[in-house]
Motif scaffolding. Structure first.
Motif, short mmCIF file in Angstrom:
data_model
loop_
_atom_site.label_atom_id
_atom_site.label_comp_id
_atom_site.label_asym_id
_atom_site.label_seq_id
_atom_site.Cartn_x
_atom_site.Cartn_y
_atom_site.Cartn_z
N CYS A 1 6.87 -8.91 -0.78
CA CYS A 1 5.71 -8.93 -0.02
C CYS A 1 5.78 -9.87 1.33
CB CYS A 1 4.33 -9.39 -0.78
SG CYS A 1 3.89 -8.07 -1.98
N CYS B 1 2.76 -5.19 1.39
CA CYS B 1 4.01 -5.14 0.32
C CYS B 1 4.72 -3.92 0.43
CB CYS B 1 3.54 -5.43 -1.15
SG CYS B 1 2.42 -7.06 -1.39
N SER B 2 6.22 -4.16 0.14
CA SER B 2 6.98 -2.97 0.39
C SER B 2 6.67 -1.73 -0.39
CB SER B 2 8.28 -3.46 0.27
OG SER B 2 8.62 -3.91 -1.16
N SER B 3 6.14 -1.90 -1.45
CA SER B 3 5.85 -0.69 -2.06
C SER B 3 4.98 -0.94 -3.39
CB SER B 3 7.11 0.00 -2.78
OG SER B 3 7.76 -0.78 -3.75
#
Length: 821
Positions: free
Chosen positions: A93, A98-100
């Motif tokens: 994050c 956040c990335s995913s």
């Protein structure tokens, strides 16, 4: 679906085929962005292998990344009894996103369906914020580490700290846990037993709050009657040393909450104490020991914070901190009874006031409905549908005496009692009213340290605010701990109100906030005793600020100034009125002095600042004002005394002068001694180029540097004995042989000659006498023959046909000059 079925059939066929030979092979393709970890619980025994032939590698564990299909071979018939499979993904994050998200899918490990599988998401937050996992759609409930979930899917939340890994808890689907926030780094995982597929699902991951605990778990309680059980981190093992855990409860309207601490195990503490804190809107904070009764029948949202101490784990068998937290929620349709024991109220009267007439809150005293309740004796109360914002709870006490002799002679401790937790709101304020005789004075001090006045530029950040006011409501000032005011003396009826008691204040017992003494008359209406600190300026305001002082009222500050220090006074925000009678006065006078250092009226221009070098009185008085107000804020700053600094500088200069005088005297004595020695030396000049300095035992130049002793040729017929005879007459030379051919000179000999000619080859000319200085030298002492040093390196040549007696008369010993060797 057909392809999936086909792959499963192929897998089964492969398993069956390989089982005959005792070896099982699987073709695995890890999902993109995942790491597959196949590990065994046994060090010896079955191995997992990759490759074929000579390049085959076997080990007890295998790590696979998403690099395409990989054939995995186990050299035993039932590897699922030995090996487990973990699929790992990473989520990071930023401060904004956040990335995913956490997406439950197991296609990569599906060929290993018969193995116990674990799916893990490692998450990393961007400091100082946490990352947040949302479980709103399904909800979770916490279970013991030894329990199993009904659907066999168990979830775990862990926190990675510098001190190690902390297990926040183990959870099952469907429950009140709606979100979890983790500080810095952590993981979320789900364990799936052998033979079961991972249930599809998604948990959103987002940027959370700036939390101060290792984790914050949020629970949304359902309507109606329910209870939730929560466990301390690492349960049944100890909660981490000197750490904090937080749970936040969202409570439905018209519901009451009860908290119980079960299966409590407390540690031996080295520093701090274990505690549980309750924070809620409108109620402030409530800090309790773990063994104290916990809140019962409270309402509204609240947070519960568990604090551990620095534990003593050196003792064998010393327990750590672990507990089971049970929170019960129920509808408030029925009244909540509350018994108040006024014997524990420290002589105070309790007032409970309904703030919102339109609310559903119903208060009763001994079954009688009331809008406002005043208790001076023990009573039975009941509250129904009362939220913290619906009521206000205060306490008062009156301390009165008509004559000074009847007033209490002992110290009065002003104590704030611990209120029963069954009340719908915390105690918001306590007021003590002092009613004194005309000549009486009340003196107030704080056991928590000196006080400070709450002013712009000097705010109160403490948990307690103390308001002092006269009986007509005129404010004297607002104060709080951690200041420089040692005591306050007020010569009139006064009320002291302590408010904001619950905020960040430990409420495990009564709280001692002030001490009061009843004394006789003082010269001013108000007297403040002040002890400024060296590292911080002090702000002092006139009583009633920002409103002006009362007409004809007086105030005095007694300010202590430490030795070798001085006080700098600045009068800021000075407001002067137009006086109808008398004048306003600002006066400064040193203690034990009669003369004033400073005095100004309202019709005189005040100085911007003054310097006082000792402890002093600062007196102010008001006039009968026609218009305007008299108010001022005085800023006092301690600094090193200028007189002391000047004295130090002068001392240093004087010391330097003394040192200079001593050095100068020594230099003069040395120079004088040198001159005295030089006055006894005589220089003998030789016109042939060599000067002789009597008293010197060495040459300024070495023999190698001096070439005056070398001769190109010498006539044998020339004899210089008459020169030696002349030297004997003046006492320079002693007995010498005749002149002889030069036989050389050793390095150890150092003749007393100086090279002054500047000519490489020196020819000896006709005889010439030595020239003596016009200043006659004193007689030279006789040099002993044992010195063995001659004037020249060569001996005197002896003429042919002459004997020593004829040409070398006895010249006597050579005389030593003064100061010689």
């Amino acid at each position: 679906m057909l392809s999936s079925t086909a792959s499963v059939q192929i897998l089964l066929l492969t398993v069956i085929t390989v089982t005959v030979s005792g070896v099982q092979k699987f073709t695995i393709t890890p999902d993109r962005g995942t790491t597959l970890n196949i590990s065994s619980s046994q060090v010896k025994g079955c191995k997992v292998c990759t490759g074929a032939g000579r390049s085959q590698q076997c080990d007890a564990s295998l790590l696979l990344k998403s690099n395409g299909p990989v054939t995995v071979e186990f050299d035993c018939s039932r590897p699922q009894d030995v090996f487990s499979v973990e699929t790992v993904r990473n989520i990071e994050c930023t401060p904004k996103s956040c990335s995913s998200h956490i997406i439950q899918a197991d296609s990569g490990s599906l060929p290993l369906l018969d193995f116990n599988r674990k799916f893990t998401w490692n998450l990393k937050a961007s400091a100082p914020k946490a990352f947040k996992i949302d479980f709103t759609n399904t909800g979770l409930r916490q279970i013991n580490a030894s329990e199993r979930c009904p659907d066999s899917h168990s979830y775990s939340i862990r926190v990675f700290q510098t001190t190690g890994e902390v297990v926040v808890g183990k959870y099952c689907r469907t429950g009140p846990v709606s979100s979890a926030q983790i500080l810095n780094q952590g993981s979320f995982s789900v364990d799936v037993p052998a033979g079961q597929k991972l249930q599809n699902g998604q948990f959103d991951v987002s940027v959370g709050e700036e939390i101060k605990s290792l984790a914050k778990i949020t629970l949304t309680l359902p309507k109606g009657n329910s209870f939730s059980e929560l466990l301390s981190p690492n349960y049944p093992d100890s909660f981490p040393d000197d750490d904090v855990m937080e749970w936040y409860f969202q409570v439905p309207d018209k519901h009451k909450i009860s908290v119980q601490l079960l299966k409590l195990s407390q540690p031996q503490c080295l520093k701090k104490d274990t505690a549980v804190e309750y924070h809620s809107s409108g109620r402030g904070a409530l800090v309790l020991r773990l063994t104290d009764p916990q809140p019962d029948h409270s309402q509204g949202n609240f947070s519960l914070t568990l604090r551990n101490c620095e534990m003593d784990r050196r003792r064998a068998g010393s327990p750590g901190l672990s507990l089971n937290l049970k929170v019960t929620s129920s509808s408030t349709s029925s009244p909540v009874s509350c018994k108040v024991d006024m014997r524990k109220m420290e002589g105070l009267s309790l007032h409970i006031e309904k703030l919102r007439p339109a609310s559903d809150c119903k208060m009763k005293v001994n079954s009688v409905l009331k809008e406002e309740i005043t208790l001076s004796s023990s009573s039975d109360l009941s509250f129904q549908d009362c939220l913290p914002e619906d009521v206000r709870v205060t306490a008062t006490k009156v301390i009165a005496c008509s004559q000074l002799k009847d007033c209490p002679k002992t110290l009065l401790r002003l104590l704030v009692p611990l209120m029963p937790t069954c009340l719908p709101a915390n105690l918001s304020s306590v007021t003590w009213t002092f009613r004194l005789p005309q000549q009486g004075t009340v003196e107030l001090t704080s056991p928590m340290g000196y006080l400070k006045q709450s002013l712009p530029g000097q705010p109160c950040n403490e948990s307690i605010m103390i308001k002092m006011a006269e009986d007509d409501g005129t404010a004297v000032g607002h104060f709080c701990p951690q200041g420089s005011i040692q005591k306050v003396q007020i010569h009139t009826n006064v009320s002291v109100t302590v408010s904001s008691i619950g905020i960040k204040a430990p409420r495990t017992s009564v709280k001692h906030v002030l001490d009061a003494r009843m004394k006789g008359e003082i010269s001013e209406r108000y007297i403040f005793t002040v002890s400024p600190k060296r590292d911080a300026p002090v702000l002092l305001a006139t009583p009633g600020w920002p409103v002006g002082m009362k007409d004809y009222s007086t105030v005095s500050w007694i300010v202590s100034v430490p030795p070798r220090m001085e006080a700098r006074l600045m009068f800021a925000n000075l407001s002067q009125p137009k006086c109808g009678n008398r004048h306003t006065n600002i006066k400064v006078r040193k203690v034990d002095y009669l003369e004033e250092d400073y005095s100004r009226r309202e019709d005189e221009e005040a100085e911007s600042e003054i310097i006082v070098s000792e402890s002093f009185y600062l007196n102010m008085s008001n006039c009968m004002t026609e218009r305007g107000e008299f108010s001022v804020i005085t800023k006092i700053t301690l600094q090193k005394s200028i007189n002391l600094l000047l004295t130090t500088i002068l001392s240093v200069v004087a010391a330097l002068l003394v040192i200079f005088a001593i050095v100068l005297a020594v230099v003069c004595v040395v120079i004088r001694k040198k001159k005295k020695q030089l006055n006894h030396q005589v220089s003998i000049y030789n016109p042939n180029g060599t000067s002789f300095l009597p008293g010197l035992n060495g040459l300024p130049e070495t023999r190698e540097d001096n070439s005056d002793h070398e001769y190109a040729s010498i006539e044998d017929t020339l004899v210089y004995t008459h020169l030696l005879r002349k030297g004997r007459e003046i006492g320079v030379y002693g007995e010498f042989d005749t002149y002889r051919p030069f036989t050389g000179h050793t390095d150890s000999q150092k003749p007393l000659v100086c090279k002054d000619t500047g000519v490489d080859d020196v020819q000896v000319g006709p005889q010439q006498q030595f020239q003596v200085s016009s200043q006659q030298a004193p007689p030279l002492p006789i040099r002993p023959l044992s010195h063995g040093q001659r004037l020249v390196d060569n001996v005197i040549y002896e003429a042919e046909g002459q004997s020593e007696e004829e040409h070398s008369p006895s010249l006597g010993p050579r005389l030593e000059p003064e100061g010689g060797n």
